[in-house]
Design a protein around this motif. Structure first.
Motif, PDB file in Angstrom:
ATOM      1  N   TRP A 182       0.915  -1.234   0.028  1.00 46.65           N
ATOM      2  CA  TRP A 182      -0.039   0.010  -0.018  1.00 46.65           C
ATOM      3  C   TRP A 182       0.769   1.543   0.126  1.00 46.65           C
ATOM      4  CZ3 TRP A 182      -5.045   0.681  -0.926  1.00 46.65           C
ATOM      5  CH2 TRP A 182      -5.843  -0.380  -0.893  1.00 46.65           C
ATOM      6  N   LEU A 183       2.014   1.134   0.612  1.00 49.98           N
ATOM      7  CA  LEU A 183       2.930   2.460   0.455  1.00 49.98           C
ATOM      8  C   LEU A 183       3.470   2.456  -0.887  1.00 49.98           C
ATOM      9  CD1 LEU A 183       4.936   1.833   3.833  1.00 49.98           C
ATOM     10  CD2 LEU A 183       3.401   3.626   3.268  1.00 49.98           C
ATOM     11  N   GLY A 184       3.646   1.403  -1.569  1.00 51.74           N
ATOM     12  CA  GLY A 184       4.022   1.383  -3.020  1.00 51.74           C
ATOM     13  C   GLY A 184       3.060   2.202  -3.862  1.00 51.74           C
ATOM     14  N   ALA A 185       1.725   1.628  -3.668  1.00 49.98           N
ATOM     15  CA  ALA A 185       0.443   2.251  -4.328  1.00 49.98           C
ATOM     16  C   ALA A 185       0.438   3.701  -4.026  1.00 49.98           C
ATOM     17  CB  ALA A 185      -0.753   1.450  -4.003  1.00 49.98           C
ATOM     18  N   LEU A 186       0.438   4.217  -2.643  1.00 48.89           N
ATOM     19  CA  LEU A 186       0.588   5.660  -2.434  1.00 48.89           C
ATOM     20  C   LEU A 186       1.480   6.381  -3.260  1.00 48.89           C
ATOM     21  CD1 LEU A 186      -0.717   7.923  -0.914  1.00 48.89           C
ATOM     22  CD2 LEU A 186       0.908   7.087   0.921  1.00 48.89           C
ATOM     23  N   ALA A 187       2.838   5.937  -3.231  1.00 52.20           N
ATOM     24  CA  ALA A 187       3.852   6.632  -3.954  1.00 52.20           C
ATOM     25  C   ALA A 187       3.538   6.669  -5.327  1.00 52.20           C
ATOM     26  CB  ALA A 187       4.960   5.841  -3.839  1.00 52.20           C
ATOM     27  N   LEU A 188       3.148   5.570  -6.033  1.00 50.70           N
ATOM     28  CA  LEU A 188       2.931   5.877  -7.354  1.00 50.70           C
ATOM     29  C   LEU A 188       1.402   6.744  -7.549  1.00 50.70           C
ATOM     30  CD1 LEU A 188       2.678   1.899  -8.578  1.00 50.70           C
ATOM     31  CD2 LEU A 188       4.535   3.855  -9.138  1.00 50.70           C
ATOM     32  N   THR A 189       0.603   6.590  -6.825  1.00 49.35           N
ATOM     33  CA  THR A 189      -0.820   7.705  -6.926  1.00 49.35           C
ATOM     34  C   THR A 189      -0.156   9.017  -6.661  1.00 49.35           C
ATOM     35  OG1 THR A 189      -2.220   6.197  -5.941  1.00 49.35           O
ATOM     36  CG2 THR A 189      -2.712   8.355  -5.920  1.00 49.35           C
ATOM     37  N   LEU A 190       0.769   9.416  -5.811  1.00 46.13           N
ATOM     38  CA  LEU A 190       1.068  10.597  -5.412  1.00 46.13           C
ATOM     39  C   LEU A 190       2.062  11.252  -6.775  1.00 46.13           C
ATOM     40  CD1 LEU A 190       2.185  10.649  -1.652  1.00 46.13           C
ATOM     41  CD2 LEU A 190       0.099  11.686  -2.912  1.00 46.13           C
ATOM     42  N   VAL A 191       2.828  10.217  -7.196  1.00 40.76           N
ATOM     43  CA  VAL A 191       3.607  10.707  -8.417  1.00 40.76           C
ATOM     44  C   VAL A 191       2.791  11.076  -9.649  1.00 40.76           C
ATOM     45  CG1 VAL A 191       5.512   9.963 -10.063  1.00 40.76           C
ATOM     46  CG2 VAL A 191       5.732   9.539  -7.655  1.00 40.76           C
ATOM     47  N   ALA A 192       1.688  10.171  -9.804  1.00 42.97           N
ATOM     48  CA  ALA A 192       1.026  10.321 -10.963  1.00 42.97           C
ATOM     49  C   ALA A 192       0.046  11.581 -10.899  1.00 42.97           C
ATOM     50  CB  ALA A 192      -0.087   8.918 -11.236  1.00 42.97           C
ATOM     51  N   ALA A 193      -0.382  11.753  -9.744  1.00 38.05           N
ATOM     52  CA  ALA A 193      -1.050  13.057  -9.582  1.00 38.05           C
ATOM     53  C   ALA A 193      -0.462  14.266  -9.610  1.00 38.05           C
ATOM     54  CB  ALA A 193      -1.843  12.960  -8.050  1.00 38.05           C
ATOM     55  N   ALA A 194       1.160  14.139  -9.211  1.00 36.97           N
ATOM     56  CA  ALA A 194       1.887  15.385  -9.315  1.00 36.97           C
ATOM     57  C   ALA A 194       1.973  15.732 -10.774  1.00 36.97           C
ATOM     58  CB  ALA A 194       3.078  15.111  -8.671  1.00 36.97           C
ATOM     59  N   VAL A 195       2.569  14.500 -11.489  1.00 32.23           N
ATOM     60  CA  VAL A 195       2.571  14.510 -13.013  1.00 32.23           C
ATOM     61  C   VAL A 195       1.443  15.178 -13.788  1.00 32.23           C
ATOM     62  CG1 VAL A 195       3.005  13.481 -15.292  1.00 32.23           C
ATOM     63  CG2 VAL A 195       4.661  12.847 -13.077  1.00 32.23           C
ATOM     64  N   MET A 196       0.359  14.806 -13.335  1.00 29.62           N
ATOM     65  CA  MET A 196      -1.006  15.471 -13.926  1.00 29.62           C
ATOM     66  C   MET A 196      -1.041  16.778 -13.498  1.00 29.62           C
ATOM     67  SD  MET A 196      -3.339  12.329 -13.626  1.00 29.62           S
ATOM     68  CE  MET A 196      -3.138  10.473 -13.794  1.00 29.62           C
ATOM     69  N   VAL A 197      -0.798  17.268 -12.435  1.00 25.73           N
ATOM     70  CA  VAL A 197      -0.991  18.544 -11.915  1.00 25.73           C
ATOM     71  C   VAL A 197       0.300  19.428 -12.901  1.00 25.73           C
ATOM     72  CG1 VAL A 197      -0.451  20.271 -10.178  1.00 25.73           C
ATOM     73  CG2 VAL A 197      -1.905  18.118  -9.641  1.00 25.73           C
ATOM     74  N   LEU A 198       1.336  19.000 -12.804  1.00 28.08           N
ATOM     75  CA  LEU A 198       2.350  19.814 -13.592  1.00 28.08           C
ATOM     76  C   LEU A 198       2.019  19.808 -15.219  1.00 28.08           C
ATOM     77  CD1 LEU A 198       5.740  17.833 -12.122  1.00 28.08           C
ATOM     78  CD2 LEU A 198       4.656  20.447 -11.742  1.00 28.08           C
TER      79      LEU A 198
ATOM     80  N   GLY B  36      -8.979  23.506 -21.737  1.00 24.97           N
ATOM     81  CA  GLY B  36      -9.697  22.424 -21.470  1.00 24.97           C
ATOM     82  C   GLY B  36      -8.641  21.203 -21.131  1.00 24.97           C
ATOM     83  N   TYR B  37      -7.490  21.463 -21.746  1.00 28.91           N
ATOM     84  CA  TYR B  37      -6.640  20.394 -21.188  1.00 28.91           C
ATOM     85  C   TYR B  37      -6.116  20.537 -19.723  1.00 28.91           C
ATOM     86  CZ  TYR B  37      -5.767  18.881 -26.187  1.00 28.91           C
ATOM     87  OH  TYR B  37      -5.903  18.239 -27.502  1.00 28.91           O
ATOM     88  N   VAL B  38      -5.961  21.591 -19.281  1.00 28.30           N
ATOM     89  CA  VAL B  38      -5.993  22.107 -18.017  1.00 28.30           C
ATOM     90  C   VAL B  38      -6.967  21.392 -17.053  1.00 28.30           C
ATOM     91  CG1 VAL B  38      -5.990  24.146 -16.132  1.00 28.30           C
ATOM     92  CG2 VAL B  38      -4.872  24.382 -18.438  1.00 28.30           C
ATOM     93  N   VAL B  39      -8.127  21.590 -17.394  1.00 29.18           N
ATOM     94  CA  VAL B  39      -9.121  21.230 -16.606  1.00 29.18           C
ATOM     95  C   VAL B  39      -9.184  19.544 -16.690  1.00 29.18           C
ATOM     96  CG1 VAL B  39     -11.932  20.715 -16.231  1.00 29.18           C
ATOM     97  CG2 VAL B  39     -10.644  22.976 -16.851  1.00 29.18           C
ATOM     98  N   GLN B  40      -8.940  18.862 -17.650  1.00 27.65           N
ATOM     99  CA  GLN B  40      -8.740  17.448 -18.033  1.00 27.65           C
ATOM    100  C   GLN B  40      -7.636  17.050 -17.106  1.00 27.65           C
ATOM    101  OE1 GLN B  40      -8.646  15.777 -22.252  1.00 27.65           O
ATOM    102  NE2 GLN B  40      -6.597  15.347 -21.551  1.00 27.65           N
ATOM    103  N   TRP B  41      -6.512  17.497 -16.987  1.00 26.75           N
ATOM    104  CA  TRP B  41      -5.200  16.915 -16.283  1.00 26.75           C
ATOM    105  C   TRP B  41      -5.560  17.210 -14.981  1.00 26.75           C
ATOM    106  CZ3 TRP B  41      -2.603  13.583 -18.003  1.00 26.75           C
ATOM    107  CH2 TRP B  41      -2.146  13.485 -19.369  1.00 26.75           C
ATOM    108  N   TRP B  42      -6.293  18.364 -14.399  1.00 22.87           N
ATOM    109  CA  TRP B  42      -6.593  18.527 -12.868  1.00 22.87           C
ATOM    110  C   TRP B  42      -7.694  17.587 -12.535  1.00 22.87           C
ATOM    111  CZ3 TRP B  42      -6.116  24.621 -12.590  1.00 22.87           C
ATOM    112  CH2 TRP B  42      -4.792  25.022 -12.610  1.00 22.87           C
ATOM    113  N   ILE B  43      -8.510  17.321 -13.449  1.00 21.85           N
ATOM    114  CA  ILE B  43      -9.624  16.223 -12.876  1.00 21.85           C
ATOM    115  C   ILE B  43      -9.024  14.864 -12.823  1.00 21.85           C
ATOM    116  CG2 ILE B  43     -11.588  15.217 -13.769  1.00 21.85           C
ATOM    117  CD1 ILE B  43     -12.786  17.688 -14.746  1.00 21.85           C
ATOM    118  N   PHE B  44      -8.246  14.426 -13.755  1.00 23.39           N
ATOM    119  CA  PHE B  44      -7.339  13.178 -13.925  1.00 23.39           C
ATOM    120  C   PHE B  44      -6.717  12.870 -12.527  1.00 23.39           C
ATOM    121  CE2 PHE B  44      -7.325  12.648 -18.558  1.00 23.39           C
ATOM    122  CZ  PHE B  44      -8.632  12.376 -18.513  1.00 23.39           C
ATOM    123  N   ALA B  45      -5.967  14.125 -12.068  1.00 25.51           N
ATOM    124  CA  ALA B  45      -5.134  14.131 -10.923  1.00 25.51           C
ATOM    125  C   ALA B  45      -6.237  14.013  -9.612  1.00 25.51           C
ATOM    126  CB  ALA B  45      -4.336  15.325 -10.749  1.00 25.51           C
ATOM    127  N   GLY B  46      -7.167  14.709  -9.639  1.00 31.00           N
ATOM    128  CA  GLY B  46      -8.196  14.404  -8.567  1.00 31.00           C
ATOM    129  C   GLY B  46      -8.756  13.120  -8.533  1.00 31.00           C
TER     130      GLY B  46
END
Length: 272
Positions: free
Chosen positions: A12-28, A227-237
């Motif tokens: 679960w720690l690995g899953a959390l790390a992957l989740t945070l990295v993926a969300a951070a990339v999407m926000v960027l 539209g891409y801004v909204v899309q990536w931020w929604i994906f992060a959420g």
């Protein structure tokens, strides 16, 4: 919160790390698209401002070239691009430039650029407009270009930087041909120093030949970037929400909580 201790396991720690990295990339990625939205919005605003403004002398928008013949001056700054300018000179009809492969109303033809030689001996290229290919030929059939007015001509138009690329420039039937408005490359074919911007013609005195069609000004699609801004931020959420959803479901499973099943009304005895 003992039931959530499983979140500290390696899985679960690995899953959390992957989740945070993926969300951070999407926000960027969303932030990058937001920067692109602001850049394109500024371009559209400059186009609108140039259309409405009172013309200013060419020198107010782009510096005169200072090199010898065959060289090009400094390009305009972003802030000066699309500035409406006025300039007076004489057209050099012996060095007409045909830019092929340009479309207006879904018809492929040529943009016609002609050097306007100024009193100081420098020249600025003027995009006089679009004309179709010669009748009966294909899209590369060289058209008959209307002659330029004799004597002094006053041009009003908007400043454009040159285009990039490294396509060849050739002379055919006395006219230069190319596919890109590459000012440094074109300047090498001309017998005077050339300004680092060209002028997209709006008005001319004497009047321009009606054969020319106006070059449509293409606005940037800035709302696509938004539209891409909204899309990536929604994906992060959604990524963060998904981690929380599966974690809660696992916690309920470990606690022995089973989801309620909907009542099957059809199986109930009918009331009398």
């Amino acid at each position: 919160m003992v039931v959530y201790r499983f979140l500290l396991t390696p899985r679960w720690l690995g899953a959390l790390a992957l989740t945070l990295v993926a969300a951070a990339v999407m926000v960027l990625l969303g932030n990058w698209q937001l920067d692109r939205y602001h850049e394109r919005t500024e371009i559209n605003e400059r186009i609108d401002a140039g259309r409405r403004m009172t013309p200013v002398p060419l020198r107010d928008a782009v510096a005169a070239p200072t090199g010898p013949a065959g060289t090009v001056g400094q390009p305009p700054t972003d802030e000066k691009t699309w500035t409406k300018v006025t300039v007076t000179g004489r057209y050099d009809d012996s060095n007409v430039i045909l830019v092929r492969g340009r479309s207006v109303d879904r018809t492929v033809g040529f943009e016609v650029l002609t050097p306007l030689v100024l009193a100081d001996g420098t020249a600025v290229l003027v995009d006089r407009g679009w004309i179709p290919p010669a009748p009966g030929g294909d899209a590369t059939a060289q058209p008959v270009v209307p002659a330029t007015p004799a004597g002094q001509v006053t041009v009003t138009g908007r400043v454009r930087p040159g285009e990039g690329g490294s396509v060849p420039v050739a002379r055919r039937d006395g006219k230069l041909e190319t596919r890109r408005i590459m000012l440094p490359r074109l300047a090498r074919e001309l017998p005077y120093p050339v300004h680092g911007a060209y002028v997209l013609l709006d008005e001319q005195t004497p009047a321009a030949d009606p054969t020319f069609a106006a070059i449509p000004v293409g606005y940037t699609n800035n709302w696509q970037n938004f539209g891409y801004v909204v899309q990536w931020w929604i994906f992060a959420g959604m990524t963060l929400f998904g981690y929380g959803f599966f974690a809660r479901r696992e916690a309920r499973r470990r606690a022995g909580v089973t989801p309620e099943r909907p009542t099957d009304r059809a199986a109930e005895p009918a009331s009398v």
